[in-house]
Design an enzyme around this catalytic site. Structure first.
Site, PDB file in Angstrom:
ATOM      1  N   ASP A  68      61.933  54.293  42.350  1.00 52.52           N
ATOM      2  CA  ASP A  68      61.191  54.294  43.604  1.00 52.52           C
ATOM      3  C   ASP A  68      59.700  54.065  43.407  1.00 52.52           C
ATOM      4  O   ASP A  68      59.192  54.106  42.286  1.00 52.52           O
ATOM      5  CB  ASP A  68      61.435  55.619  44.363  1.00 52.52           C
ATOM      6  CG  ASP A  68      61.442  56.854  43.452  1.00 52.52           C
ATOM      7  OD1 ASP A  68      60.911  56.769  42.340  1.00 52.52           O
ATOM      8  OD2 ASP A  68      61.976  57.885  43.871  1.00 52.52           O
ATOM      9  N   ASN A 137      65.605  69.618  48.090  1.00 50.66           N
ATOM     10  CA  ASN A 137      66.509  69.391  49.227  1.00 50.66           C
ATOM     11  C   ASN A 137      67.715  68.543  48.806  1.00 50.66           C
ATOM     12  O   ASN A 137      68.475  68.078  49.647  1.00 50.66           O
ATOM     13  CB  ASN A 137      65.763  68.710  50.381  1.00 50.66           C
ATOM     14  CG  ASN A 137      65.178  67.359  49.975  1.00 50.66           C
ATOM     15  OD1 ASN A 137      65.388  66.895  48.855  1.00 50.66           O
ATOM     16  ND2 ASN A 137      64.446  66.731  50.883  1.00 50.66           N
ATOM     17  N   HIS A 139      67.568  65.645  47.178  1.00 52.42           N
ATOM     18  CA  HIS A 139      67.367  64.192  47.138  1.00 52.42           C
ATOM     19  C   HIS A 139      67.469  63.654  45.713  1.00 52.42           C
ATOM     20  O   HIS A 139      67.225  64.365  44.740  1.00 52.42           O
ATOM     21  CB  HIS A 139      66.052  63.780  47.821  1.00 52.42           C
ATOM     22  CG  HIS A 139      64.803  64.072  47.062  1.00 52.42           C
ATOM     23  ND1 HIS A 139      63.605  64.339  47.693  1.00 52.42           N
ATOM     24  CD2 HIS A 139      64.516  64.130  45.737  1.00 52.42           C
ATOM     25  CE1 HIS A 139      62.662  64.536  46.790  1.00 52.42           C
ATOM     26  NE2 HIS A 139      63.193  64.416  45.591  1.00 52.42           N
ATOM     27  N   GLU A 144      66.822  60.959  50.907  1.00 53.74           N
ATOM     28  CA  GLU A 144      66.676  62.288  51.481  1.00 53.74           C
ATOM     29  C   GLU A 144      67.967  62.696  52.201  1.00 53.74           C
ATOM     30  O   GLU A 144      68.840  61.859  52.431  1.00 53.74           O
ATOM     31  CB  GLU A 144      65.508  62.270  52.489  1.00 53.74           C
ATOM     32  CG  GLU A 144      64.170  61.799  51.917  1.00 53.74           C
ATOM     33  CD  GLU A 144      63.424  62.882  51.130  1.00 53.74           C
ATOM     34  OE1 GLU A 144      64.019  63.938  50.827  1.00 53.74           O
ATOM     35  OE2 GLU A 144      62.242  62.671  50.819  1.00 53.74           O
TER      36      GLU A 144
HETATM   37  C1  F6R Z   1      61.145  60.325  41.405  1.00 53.14           C
HETATM   38  C2  F6R Z   1      62.444  60.768  41.883  1.00 53.14           C
HETATM   39  C3  F6R Z   1      62.611  62.100  42.548  1.00 53.14           C
HETATM   40  C4  F6R Z   1      62.446  63.250  41.552  1.00 53.14           C
HETATM   41  C5  F6R Z   1      62.651  64.603  42.233  1.00 53.14           C
HETATM   42  C6  F6R Z   1      62.412  65.767  41.284  1.00 53.14           C
HETATM   43  O1  F6R Z   1      61.224  59.039  40.850  1.00 53.14           O
HETATM   44  O2  F6R Z   1      63.367  60.053  41.757  1.00 53.14           O
HETATM   45  O3  F6R Z   1      63.878  62.153  43.142  1.00 53.14           O
HETATM   46  O4  F6R Z   1      63.378  63.099  40.517  1.00 53.14           O
HETATM   47  O5  F6R Z   1      61.791  64.720  43.321  1.00 53.14           O
HETATM   48  O6  F6R Z   1      61.070  65.776  40.904  1.00 53.14           O
HETATM   49  P1  F6R Z   1      60.519  66.771  39.798  1.00 53.14           P
HETATM   50  O7  F6R Z   1      61.123  66.353  38.498  1.00 53.14           O
HETATM   51  O8  F6R Z   1      59.034  66.597  39.810  1.00 53.14           O
HETATM   52  O9  F6R Z   1      60.969  68.151  40.205  1.00 53.14           O
END
Ligand code: F6R
Length: 251
Positions: A68, A137, A139, A144
């Protein structure tokens, strides 16, 4: 099928995840790696840099596609995911920048950019190993709650909860977090041949349990991983606190 590796610290998580990446590249030097940003994969990237410097992993033919990118941030913006990847991995290993793809959040035509991203993944032969983190959440990428499981790369509105979670990188102001992102869809993620999900911390324990042991439900996007044939979850003991794990999975 889901396999578990439970570790007691982030360094060990990075080590085990790096073993999977190294094994993949050893088997197929021009592997396509799907990569994530965020805090959780940092020890993995640190360990990959170390192994690359030690001559243990060769990135010269590897290709990467990130999950992303924020809409509206240029690639040299310190909070862009391109910048993050350069800082933590790409600028520290011998990888050809042409072989490192992220969606372009500055594209004039965002839908055309999404189609082009899907076409690139297809042209490269699909993702061999996808690295994932999970949001509080549920995701994955920026998919989401409520995301349609079959979607490919698309533009999303970032949920309020995720903007609050990411505000720590934007001067603690959720309003400064971009409101939209381009993300690979769950369709792209599920098409990866292998997936490794990295999860750390007590605050992720409930959502991890719902994702892996609850119903498969778009309201918990990561629950779709139960339908994938080859998923490895590397979690620390805090994140795995709500799941019954066989002794053999404890490292
Ligand atoms: C970012 C991504 C997000 C993160 C998720 C967890 O490229 O794909 O889905 O993997 O938000 O983020 P952290 O590791 O910072 O808790």
């Amino acid at each position: 099928m889901i396999q578990y590796t439970i570790v007691d610290n982030m360094e060990t998580m990075g080590y085990w995840a790096a073993d999977m990446v190294a094994e993949q590249i050893g088997r197929k030097p021009d592997s396509v790696l799907g990569l994530a940003t965020g805090s959780t994969p940092l020890p993995l990237y640190g360990e990959l840099v170390r192994r690359s410097e030690a001559g243990e992993v060769d990135f010269t033919a590897v290709r990467t596609v990130n999950l992303d990118e924020y809409v509206g941030l240029p690639s040299d913006h310190p909070q862009s995911y391109r910048y993050f990847m350069r800082e933590h991995l790409f600028d520290r290993i011998p990888i050809d920048p042409e072989n490192t793809a992220l969606p372009d959040g500055m594209a004039q035509d965002l839908s055309a950019e999404c189609r082009a991203y899907d076409q690139l993944i297809e042209k490269w032969g699909g993702i061999d190993l996808q690295v994932l983190g999970i949001g509080h959440n549920g995701h994955i990428g920026f998919n989401e709650p409520g995301s349609v499981f079959t979607l490919k790369t698309h533009v999303v509105d970032i949920s309020e909860r995720t903007r609050i979670a990411n505000a720590r990188f934007f001067g603690d102001d959720p309003q400064k977090v971009p409101a939209q992102a381009i993300t690979m869809g769950i369709g792209n993620i599920m098409a990866a041949r292998k997936i490794v999900l990295l999860v750390s911390g007590r605050s992720k324990a409930e959502i991890l349990e719902r994702a892996l042991c609850g119903d498969v439900n778009p309201l918990v996007p990561a629950s779709v991983l139960q339908l994938h044939p080859d998923v490895t979850v590397i979690a620390d003991q805090q994140a795995a606190a709500c799941i019954e794990i066989p002794e053999a999975a404890m490292i």
